[in-house]
Design a protein around this motif. Structure first.
Motif, PDB file in Angstrom:
ATOM      1  N   CYS A  28      -9.462  -3.066  -1.075  1.00  0.00           N
ATOM      2  CA  CYS A  28      -8.875  -1.756  -1.315  1.00  0.00           C
ATOM      3  C   CYS A  28      -7.353  -1.839  -1.153  1.00  0.00           C
ATOM      4  O   CYS A  28      -6.848  -2.509  -0.255  1.00  0.00           O
ATOM      5  CB  CYS A  28      -9.441  -0.756  -0.306  1.00  0.00           C
ATOM      6  N   HIS A  30      -5.402   0.944  -0.826  1.00  0.00           N
ATOM      7  CA  HIS A  30      -4.886   2.128  -0.144  1.00  0.00           C
ATOM      8  C   HIS A  30      -4.177   1.677   1.140  1.00  0.00           C
ATOM      9  O   HIS A  30      -4.707   0.866   1.911  1.00  0.00           O
ATOM     10  CB  HIS A  30      -6.038   3.086   0.187  1.00  0.00           C
ATOM     11  N   CYS A  33      -5.775   0.707   4.714  1.00  0.00           N
ATOM     12  CA  CYS A  33      -7.221   0.459   4.588  1.00  0.00           C
ATOM     13  C   CYS A  33      -7.448  -1.048   4.466  1.00  0.00           C
ATOM     14  O   CYS A  33      -6.771  -1.717   3.693  1.00  0.00           O
ATOM     15  CB  CYS A  33      -7.796   1.180   3.367  1.00  0.00           C
ATOM     16  N   TRP A  35     -10.575  -2.375   3.814  1.00  0.00           N
ATOM     17  CA  TRP A  35     -11.902  -2.549   3.222  1.00  0.00           C
ATOM     18  C   TRP A  35     -11.889  -3.684   2.203  1.00  0.00           C
ATOM     19  O   TRP A  35     -10.976  -3.789   1.377  1.00  0.00           O
ATOM     20  CB  TRP A  35     -12.315  -1.241   2.545  1.00  0.00           C
ATOM     21  N   HIS A  53     -17.174   3.061  -1.938  1.00  0.00           N
ATOM     22  CA  HIS A  53     -15.962   3.204  -1.124  1.00  0.00           C
ATOM     23  C   HIS A  53     -15.095   4.341  -1.664  1.00  0.00           C
ATOM     24  O   HIS A  53     -14.593   5.163  -0.891  1.00  0.00           O
ATOM     25  CB  HIS A  53     -15.171   1.882  -1.100  1.00  0.00           C
ATOM     26  N   THR A  57     -14.167   7.718   0.464  1.00  0.00           N
ATOM     27  CA  THR A  57     -12.796   7.778   0.991  1.00  0.00           C
ATOM     28  C   THR A  57     -11.782   8.383   0.014  1.00  0.00           C
ATOM     29  O   THR A  57     -10.705   8.798   0.428  1.00  0.00           O
ATOM     30  CB  THR A  57     -12.282   6.359   1.335  1.00  0.00           C
ATOM     31  N   HIS A  59     -10.306   6.487  -2.046  1.00  0.00           N
ATOM     32  CA  HIS A  59      -9.442   5.348  -2.395  1.00  0.00           C
ATOM     33  C   HIS A  59      -9.916   4.777  -3.733  1.00  0.00           C
ATOM     34  O   HIS A  59     -11.070   4.398  -3.857  1.00  0.00           O
ATOM     35  CB  HIS A  59      -9.501   4.241  -1.335  1.00  0.00           C
TER      36      HIS A  59
HETATM   37 ZN   LIG Z   1      -9.895   1.941   1.115  1.00  0.00          ZN
END
Ligand SMILES: [Zn+2]
Length: 105
Positions: A28, A30, A33, A35, A53, A57, A59
């Motif tokens: 990710c 963002h 983040c 992830w 995801h 979120t 994102h």
């Molecule tokens: Zn994220």
């Protein structure tokens, strides 16, 4: 044109190996983040995980990386075969065939 300058224009083709693995991973983008989807050959799983995801979120930007086994060959098939023959002769001259036979015994 000299032999040397001709040799500079040898062209190569790069393609994915037909039997090679292809793996995907994503992360990710963002800010803050962390992830990620770890590398996997299951491409649909990566897509589903990214969708989940985003749904949970908001994102929506990811780096998605594809890794594959690549093969480089000469574009000129005649030159490719000439070099393969030369390499095979050199290999045999150096005793590689005898060594292979000894290893497999
Ligand atoms: Zn994220």
């Amino acid at each position: 044109m000299s032999t040397r300058s001709t040799a500079r224009f040898v062209r190569y083709t790069i393609s994915g190996h037909p039997n090679g693995p292809v793996s995907l991973h994503a992360r990710c983008m963002h800010e803050g983040c962390h992830w990620v989807v770890l590398p996997t050959a299951d491409h649909e799983r990566v897509g589903r995980a990214m969708g989940h995801h985003t749904a949970s979120t908001g994102h929506a930007l990811f780096f998605r990386n594809v890794e594959e086994l690549a093969v480089v060959t000469l574009t000129d098939k005649a030159e490719q075969e000439r070099r393969a023959d030369a390499n095979r002769l050199e290999y045999e001259h150096l005793g590689g065939a005898a060594e292979d036979a000894r290893d497999s015994a």
